[in-house]
Design a protein around this motif. Structure first.
Motif, PDB file in Angstrom:
ATOM      1  N   ALA A  32     -12.790 -34.310  -3.569  1.00  0.00           N
ATOM      2  CA  ALA A  32     -13.148 -35.002  -4.805  1.00  0.00           C
ATOM      3  C   ALA A  32     -13.822 -36.334  -4.488  1.00  0.00           C
ATOM      4  CB  ALA A  32     -11.909 -35.225  -5.662  1.00  0.00           C
ATOM      5  N   GLN A  33     -14.897 -36.651  -5.247  1.00  0.00           N
ATOM      6  CA  GLN A  33     -15.661 -37.870  -5.026  1.00  0.00           C
ATOM      7  C   GLN A  33     -14.947 -39.100  -5.594  1.00  0.00           C
ATOM      8  OE1 GLN A  33     -17.794 -37.062  -2.668  1.00  0.00           O
ATOM      9  NE2 GLN A  33     -19.645 -37.781  -3.696  1.00  0.00           N
ATOM     10  N   GLY A  34     -14.281 -38.948  -6.734  1.00  0.00           N
ATOM     11  CA  GLY A  34     -13.683 -40.135  -7.339  1.00  0.00           C
ATOM     12  C   GLY A  34     -12.324 -39.884  -7.948  1.00  0.00           C
ATOM     13  N   ILE A  65     -32.694 -34.467  -1.668  1.00  0.00           N
ATOM     14  CA  ILE A  65     -32.828 -34.361  -0.210  1.00  0.00           C
ATOM     15  C   ILE A  65     -33.329 -35.674   0.391  1.00  0.00           C
ATOM     16  CG2 ILE A  65     -34.098 -33.215   1.651  1.00  0.00           C
ATOM     17  CD1 ILE A  65     -31.852 -31.546   0.417  1.00  0.00           C
ATOM     18  N   LYS A  66     -34.225 -36.360  -0.330  1.00  0.00           N
ATOM     19  CA  LYS A  66     -34.813 -37.588   0.206  1.00  0.00           C
ATOM     20  C   LYS A  66     -33.780 -38.697   0.377  1.00  0.00           C
ATOM     21  CE  LYS A  66     -36.261 -39.231  -4.376  1.00  0.00           C
ATOM     22  NZ  LYS A  66     -37.423 -39.606  -5.209  1.00  0.00           N
ATOM     23  N   ASN A  67     -32.594 -38.557  -0.261  1.00  0.00           N
ATOM     24  CA  ASN A  67     -31.560 -39.589  -0.169  1.00  0.00           C
ATOM     25  C   ASN A  67     -30.573 -39.354   0.962  1.00  0.00           C
ATOM     26  OD1 ASN A  67     -32.727 -40.729  -2.389  1.00  0.00           O
ATOM     27  ND2 ASN A  67     -31.175 -40.058  -3.843  1.00  0.00           N
ATOM     28  N   ILE A  68     -30.647 -38.200   1.616  1.00  0.00           N
ATOM     29  CA  ILE A  68     -29.687 -37.886   2.679  1.00  0.00           C
ATOM     30  C   ILE A  68     -29.990 -38.729   3.915  1.00  0.00           C
ATOM     31  CG2 ILE A  68     -28.866 -36.083   4.250  1.00  0.00           C
ATOM     32  CD1 ILE A  68     -29.260 -34.072   2.045  1.00  0.00           C
ATOM     33  N   LEU A  69     -28.965 -39.412   4.426  1.00  0.00           N
ATOM     34  CA  LEU A  69     -29.124 -40.305   5.571  1.00  0.00           C
ATOM     35  C   LEU A  69     -28.767 -39.623   6.883  1.00  0.00           C
ATOM     36  CD1 LEU A  69     -27.609 -43.553   4.015  1.00  0.00           C
ATOM     37  CD2 LEU A  69     -29.991 -42.816   4.054  1.00  0.00           C
ATOM     38  N   THR A  70     -27.790 -38.728   6.857  1.00  0.00           N
ATOM     39  CA  THR A  70     -27.454 -37.922   8.024  1.00  0.00           C
ATOM     40  C   THR A  70     -26.454 -36.855   7.610  1.00  0.00           C
ATOM     41  OG1 THR A  70     -26.838 -37.981  10.373  1.00  0.00           O
ATOM     42  CG2 THR A  70     -25.473 -39.262   8.864  1.00  0.00           C
ATOM     43  N   GLY A 120     -25.141 -42.205   0.677  1.00  0.00           N
ATOM     44  CA  GLY A 120     -24.978 -43.492  -0.002  1.00  0.00           C
ATOM     45  C   GLY A 120     -23.795 -44.214   0.603  1.00  0.00           C
ATOM     46  N   GLU A 121     -23.083 -44.926  -0.231  1.00  0.00           N
ATOM     47  CA  GLU A 121     -21.946 -45.683   0.286  1.00  0.00           C
ATOM     48  C   GLU A 121     -20.801 -44.778   0.718  1.00  0.00           C
ATOM     49  OE1 GLU A 121     -20.760 -48.558  -2.555  1.00  0.00           O
ATOM     50  OE2 GLU A 121     -22.635 -49.698  -2.477  1.00  0.00           O
ATOM     51  N   LYS A 122     -20.594 -43.662   0.008  1.00  0.00           N
ATOM     52  CA  LYS A 122     -19.486 -42.767   0.331  1.00  0.00           C
ATOM     53  C   LYS A 122     -20.033 -41.394   0.678  1.00  0.00           C
ATOM     54  CE  LYS A 122     -16.078 -45.118  -2.591  1.00  0.00           C
ATOM     55  NZ  LYS A 122     -15.087 -44.962  -3.680  1.00  0.00           N
ATOM     56  N   VAL A 164     -34.062 -29.977   6.464  1.00  0.00           N
ATOM     57  CA  VAL A 164     -34.784 -30.391   5.258  1.00  0.00           C
ATOM     58  C   VAL A 164     -34.805 -31.904   5.097  1.00  0.00           C
ATOM     59  CG1 VAL A 164     -34.322 -28.245   4.035  1.00  0.00           C
ATOM     60  CG2 VAL A 164     -32.712 -30.153   3.793  1.00  0.00           C
ATOM     61  N   SER A 165     -33.923 -32.626   5.785  1.00  0.00           N
ATOM     62  CA  SER A 165     -33.856 -34.084   5.612  1.00  0.00           C
ATOM     63  C   SER A 165     -34.346 -34.848   6.830  1.00  0.00           C
ATOM     64  CB  SER A 165     -32.415 -34.517   5.302  1.00  0.00           C
ATOM     65  OG  SER A 165     -31.548 -34.230   6.394  1.00  0.00           O
ATOM     66  N   ARG A 166     -34.862 -34.125   7.848  1.00  0.00           N
ATOM     67  CA  ARG A 166     -35.157 -34.790   9.110  1.00  0.00           C
ATOM     68  C   ARG A 166     -36.287 -35.806   9.011  1.00  0.00           C
ATOM     69  NH1 ARG A 166     -38.105 -30.751   8.480  1.00  0.00           N
ATOM     70  NH2 ARG A 166     -40.170 -30.504   9.413  1.00  0.00           N
ATOM     71  N   CYS A 167     -37.168 -35.686   8.016  1.00  0.00           N
ATOM     72  CA  CYS A 167     -38.280 -36.625   7.882  1.00  0.00           C
ATOM     73  C   CYS A 167     -37.945 -37.787   6.955  1.00  0.00           C
ATOM     74  CB  CYS A 167     -39.525 -35.904   7.357  1.00  0.00           C
ATOM     75  SG  CYS A 167     -40.203 -34.700   8.519  1.00  0.00           S
ATOM     76  N   ASN A 168     -36.717 -37.836   6.461  1.00  0.00           N
ATOM     77  CA  ASN A 168     -36.345 -38.917   5.556  1.00  0.00           C
ATOM     78  C   ASN A 168     -36.408 -40.267   6.243  1.00  0.00           C
ATOM     79  OD1 ASN A 168     -35.864 -36.952   3.700  1.00  0.00           O
ATOM     80  ND2 ASN A 168     -33.644 -37.207   3.610  1.00  0.00           N
ATOM     81  N   GLN A 169     -36.842 -41.262   5.512  1.00  0.00           N
ATOM     82  CA  GLN A 169     -36.827 -42.620   6.030  1.00  0.00           C
ATOM     83  C   GLN A 169     -35.406 -43.169   5.951  1.00  0.00           C
ATOM     84  OE1 GLN A 169     -39.743 -44.927   3.965  1.00  0.00           O
ATOM     85  NE2 GLN A 169     -41.448 -43.698   4.688  1.00  0.00           N
ATOM     86  N   LYS A 170     -35.115 -44.174   6.735  1.00  0.00           N
ATOM     87  CA  LYS A 170     -33.825 -44.871   6.750  1.00  0.00           C
ATOM     88  C   LYS A 170     -32.678 -43.971   7.189  1.00  0.00           C
ATOM     89  CE  LYS A 170     -35.249 -48.053   3.094  1.00  0.00           C
ATOM     90  NZ  LYS A 170     -34.943 -48.627   1.757  1.00  0.00           N
ATOM     91  N   ARG A 171     -32.982 -42.923   7.963  1.00  0.00           N
ATOM     92  CA  ARG A 171     -31.896 -42.108   8.494  1.00  0.00           C
ATOM     93  C   ARG A 171     -31.023 -42.949   9.407  1.00  0.00           C
ATOM     94  NH1 ARG A 171     -31.732 -36.445   8.516  1.00  0.00           N
ATOM     95  NH2 ARG A 171     -30.675 -36.586  10.515  1.00  0.00           N
ATOM     96  N   LEU A 172     -29.738 -42.619   9.450  1.00  0.00           N
ATOM     97  CA  LEU A 172     -28.782 -43.383  10.246  1.00  0.00           C
ATOM     98  C   LEU A 172     -28.883 -42.987  11.715  1.00  0.00           C
ATOM     99  CD1 LEU A 172     -25.583 -43.223   7.979  1.00  0.00           C
ATOM    100  CD2 LEU A 172     -27.311 -45.026   8.087  1.00  0.00           C
ATOM    101  N   SER A 173     -28.611 -43.948  12.569  1.00  0.00           N
ATOM    102  CA  SER A 173     -28.547 -43.667  14.004  1.00  0.00           C
ATOM    103  C   SER A 173     -27.097 -43.553  14.483  1.00  0.00           C
ATOM    104  CB  SER A 173     -29.262 -44.769  14.788  1.00  0.00           C
ATOM    105  OG  SER A 173     -28.682 -46.036  14.506  1.00  0.00           O
ATOM    106  N   VAL A 174     -26.150 -44.090  13.686  1.00  0.00           N
ATOM    107  CA  VAL A 174     -24.727 -44.002  14.028  1.00  0.00           C
ATOM    108  C   VAL A 174     -23.946 -43.613  12.778  1.00  0.00           C
ATOM    109  CG1 VAL A 174     -24.783 -45.645  15.948  1.00  0.00           C
ATOM    110  CG2 VAL A 174     -24.467 -46.486  13.622  1.00  0.00           C
ATOM    111  N   TYR A 175     -22.743 -43.049  12.987  1.00  0.00           N
ATOM    112  CA  TYR A 175     -21.920 -42.615  11.864  1.00  0.00           C
ATOM    113  C   TYR A 175     -20.449 -42.665  12.271  1.00  0.00           C
ATOM    114  CZ  TYR A 175     -20.764 -38.129  14.054  1.00  0.00           C
ATOM    115  OH  TYR A 175     -20.268 -37.167  14.890  1.00  0.00           O
ATOM    116  N   HIS A 176     -19.557 -42.448  11.295  1.00  0.00           N
ATOM    117  CA  HIS A 176     -18.126 -42.343  11.551  1.00  0.00           C
ATOM    118  C   HIS A 176     -17.745 -40.871  11.610  1.00  0.00           C
ATOM    119  CE1 HIS A 176     -17.139 -46.605  11.139  1.00  0.00           C
ATOM    120  NE2 HIS A 176     -17.924 -46.645  10.074  1.00  0.00           N
TER     121      HIS A 176
END
Length: 805
Positions: free
Chosen positions: A573-575, A610-615, A635-637, A659-671
């Protein structure tokens, strides 16, 4: 054959190391970039073989100093080969010479260099836009030098143990810059430092620096300078003429050959007589050996015809371009689009390619390419009367789309076509089926089977690549489909032909026939392989017609945005929570090229563009004590999802990453774990928005990053407007004539070449363009005057020192 190559540029903060020259203007740095457009036309009267077969198999290379940047196709059995190839490239570094080498192709041995043409950077302007015959010069390895060396020289006066006075020469070799590549690799350079005279040759050697073209030596060497017996203490620090006139310092640069012979890289000589009491420091351009380049007569080697166009961009600080940039970026919203600044740019440039390249890059940089292409494509469709000619012309819309696909689809082509093209080029099978071209003993049925095998493999690879098609290309094709269906509502197949005109005819088929143009292969294929690729390309074009594509998964994805994955999984659940704890619920997940959604029933209850996916990454099992979990960070969560098995989890992760590999602002690190009970389980950080602690495993490959300097592209557009100012004024007059007389009262030729739908709107845009260009002319002219009056290489003192060498 056209090869338009664009070298990658670094981010603006790194420009200092990549620019050709720089200066200061208004407290900000002014960047200078060079670009070259050249036609390698033909050679004539090449040196024949001495044997009975006098013909040669020749090709030409273009080199920036000694770094090869382009190679033409091989012309077989000719002493006057015609190449006719055009090459465009941007220069990302300093250089001394633009060189052209004619080679004789050898199958078993190393290709033989017949001769060369070397044009110094400062002389390029003499030949701009002029076809010129150049005599080929002999190629001597001892004359093939580039780069510079930084030296500090000083004469010291020393008192020896016995009380006599002697002089000591101190040579500090600091560094070198721009040494050549050796066999395509950075060299292992070292330097020898010598004090030479009629009866002496004292030599010392630096350490070898591994794998670098810019070695940092920082080594100091000391040489005793012998004084004559006539020296007296009254002279203090004056060297006798008969001694000093005959001594010189020589620096030789070498590439360490390890087990083979060392390669000479260049030398400099400095007369000791120029040294005084002060430290003498300067950069010196490396020179060829004095006895180099004297092995053969220059008039015996033949000639090469070239058409070279070299220009430089003076990129001012960003604030100077605000007005022009804003006017261009408003173009997609201007009604009609033919009255926009971007469209007018294409109208006034004689070669649309000049306008298209900077325009597409600028619009891409500011996420305006889709609405602009949609607008100009709609204008194209107004003039299209037959369905079978849809998007087949050479218009601004089609050129923009071609250029966009080259930029955005570069990695897509690489992952799709490169493996199969490597197989075809490295292990070619005969595929000739033309009876006229068949040789004696050829089995046409075997050739047909080989061709059928290759075509099936290429076509299957293309169709199966649907999930890799860049989202931006899908968005453009989605718009084209709707425009075409609206223009021809009674033709059910037009939605396919509108897209296939680009996907197959102008993208894949072109890449197959010219893989070197798209950097899928390093060089032109040989004649037989080239013929095979041509046959495959023609067949792909035929298969790419609307009838064959009606069932194509690739085109369906591009124009329909169809589902690529659909399955029932669990999500956290998201919220909402139940008894203070977020629960997991079963939902139907649907992935398309545009969005990820999950459903409770028919309608989606949540969607992630898809354009909003960071990783997208796996989630540690310990986070929720559940297996087969992954996370979509957008996003934040993050969204936490549990698949039904490991295969399904891997399939979804791979599809989402594609499908998201060309997105800008992709993350280089994650949890890799979750944030629970006030801390991240993986790194124990107590803030939920803390930067990730583990490198992403599904990062964006470096070669699909699209780095664009918007200021430079705007500068290039300004230059095009400035050059075409007479056409802008002519177009402005045409608008005035139409507005006043409500029709073409002047001679038709005065403005028949311009598209003017709305004379008032076009007139207003033209006024804005002309005013902006005239305003930008002032700082450019001011900077040019300032630059022309200053030294172009170091200080005046350095220039005089270099000339003494």
């Amino acid at each position: 054959m056209f090869n338009r190559s664009r070298l990658k540029k670094k981010k603006k903060k790194d420009f200092v190391q990549n620019i050709i020259d720089s200066g200061e203007y208004g407290g900000s740095r002014v960047l200078l970039w060079g670009r070259v457009l050249q036609m390698v036309s033909e050679a004539k009267n090449l040196v024949p073989y001495s044997g009975p077969n006098k013909m040669r198999d020749c090709f030409c290379t273009i080199n920036l100093d000694q770094e090869e940047v382009f190679r033409t196709q091989v012309v077989e059995k000719s002493l006057s080969p015609f190449f006719g190839e055009e090459f465009y490239f941007e220069i990302p570094r300093t250089f001394q010479c633009l060189s052209f080498y004619i080679y004789d192709k050898s199958v078993l041995q190393r290709d033989l260099r017949i001769g060369k043409v070397a044009i110094k950077k400062e002389d390029l302007c003499k030949y701009t836009s002029k076809e010129t015959w150049f005599l080929l010069q002999p190629v001597d390895s001892n004359s093939e030098v580039q780069g510079k060396v930084h030296l500090e020289l000083k004469l010291n006066e020393l008192i020896t143990d016995n009380g006599s006075v002697c002089q000591q020469l101190v040579v500090h070799i600091k560094e070198c810059h721009g040494l050549p590549l050796v066999n395509g690799q950075n060299c292992d350079p070292y330097a020898t430092v010598s004090l030479m005279g009629p009866s002496r040759n004292d030599q010392k050697k630096t350490k070898v620096k591994k794998k670098t073209s810019n070695p940092q030596f920082n080594e100091t060497f000391y040489f005793e300078v012998t004084r004559s017996s006539s020296y007296t203490k009254k002279s203090q620090f004056q060297v006798e003429e008969e001694d000093i006139e005959k001594l010189e310092v020589r620096i030789d640069l070498w590439n360490n050959g390890n087990l083979v012979q060392d390669v000479f890289l260049g030398e400099i000589k400095v007369p000791v007589k120029v040294l005084g009491n002060d430290s003498f420091q300067a950069w010196y351009l490396l020179q060829p050996r004095e006895n180099g380049n004297k092995s053969s007569k220059t008039d015996d080697l033949g000639s090469l015809r070239l058409n070279v166009c070299y220009t430089e961009d003076y990129v001012l600080p960003s604030e100077y371009y605000a007005s022009l940039r804003n006017l261009l970026l408003k173009s997609p919203d201007v009604q009609p689009v033919s009255a926009s600044a971007a469209y007018i740019l294409g109208e006034v440039c004689r070669d649309k390619y000049d306008a298209v390249l900077p325009l597409v890059r600028l619009l891409l940089h500011h996420q305006k390419i889709v609405p602009f292409v949609t607008a100009v494509a709609e204008l194209d469709l107004k003039d299209t009367q037959e369905v079978n000619t849809i998007f087949r012309g050479n218009t601004l819309a089609t050129r923009c789309l071609d250029e966009m696909m080259k930029i955005v689809g570069k990695h897509y082509l690489k992952v799709t076509l490169k493996p199969v093209l490597d197989e075809i080029c490295e292990s070619p099978k005969p595929c000739e089926i033309d009876p006229i071209k068949l040789k004696e003993g050829d089995n046409v049925e075997v050739h047909k089977e080989n061709l059928r095998y290759y075509v099936d493999k290429v076509f299957s690879t293309i169709v199966q690549s649907s999930i890799s098609c860049p989202t931006l290309m899908c968005d453009v094709f989605y718009s084209l489909r709707h425009l075409a269906a609206k223009r021809f509502p009674n033709d059910p197949h037009v939605q396919y032909s509108a897209v296939s005109s680009f996907v197959f005819l102008r993208f894949f088929a072109v890449a197959v026939v010219s893989p070197h143009t798209f950097h899928l292969r390093p060089h032109h294929p040989d004649a037989q392989t080239s013929r095979t690729l041509t046959l495959i390309s023609k067949t792909i074009q035929t298969l790419g017609s609307w009838g064959s594509l009606s069932k194509s998964k690739l085109v369906s994805l591009c124009i329909y945005n169809v589902i690529s994955l659909y399955s029932e999984m669990y999500k956290r659940a998201q919220g909402r929570t139940r008894i203070g704890k977020k629960n997991f619920k079963k939902r139907w997940f649907c992935l398309t090229s545009r969005e990820l959604t999950y459903h409770k029933q028919r309608e989606p209850i949540y969607n992630i563009p898809i354009k909003n996916i960071l990783t997208v990454e796996k989630l540690e099992e310990s986070a929720f004590n559940r297996k087969n979990m992954f996370q979509v960070i957008y996003g934040e969560k993050p969204l936490y999802i549990q698949a039904n098995n490991c295969v399904e989890a891997s399939e979804w992760i791979e599809a989402l990453c594609r499908v998201s590999r060309c997105n800008q602002k992709r993350l280089s690190v994650y949890h890799p774990s979750a944030f629970l009970n006030g801390n991240w389980l993986c790194c124990k950080a107590t803030t939920e928005n803390t930067k990730g602690c583990t490198p992403c495993t599904a990062g964006v490959p470096a070669d699909i990053q699209i780095e664009i300097d918007g200021d430079r592209e705007t500068e290039r557009i300004y230059s095009l407007f400035a050059i075409n100012m007479p056409k802008l004024q002519k177009m402005e007059e045409a608008c005035g004539s139409i507005a006043v007389y409500q029709g073409p009262q002047k001679e038709l030729d005065d403005y028949s070449n311009f598209t003017i739908e709305d004379s008032v709107a076009t007139f207003q845009t033209l006024q804005q363009i002309i005013a902006i260009v005239e305003k930008l002319n002032e700082p450019h002219e001011k900077y040019r005057k300032k630059r022309s009056s200053s030294a172009k290489y170091g200080s005046e003192w350095v220039i005089s020192a270099v000339r003494l060498v």
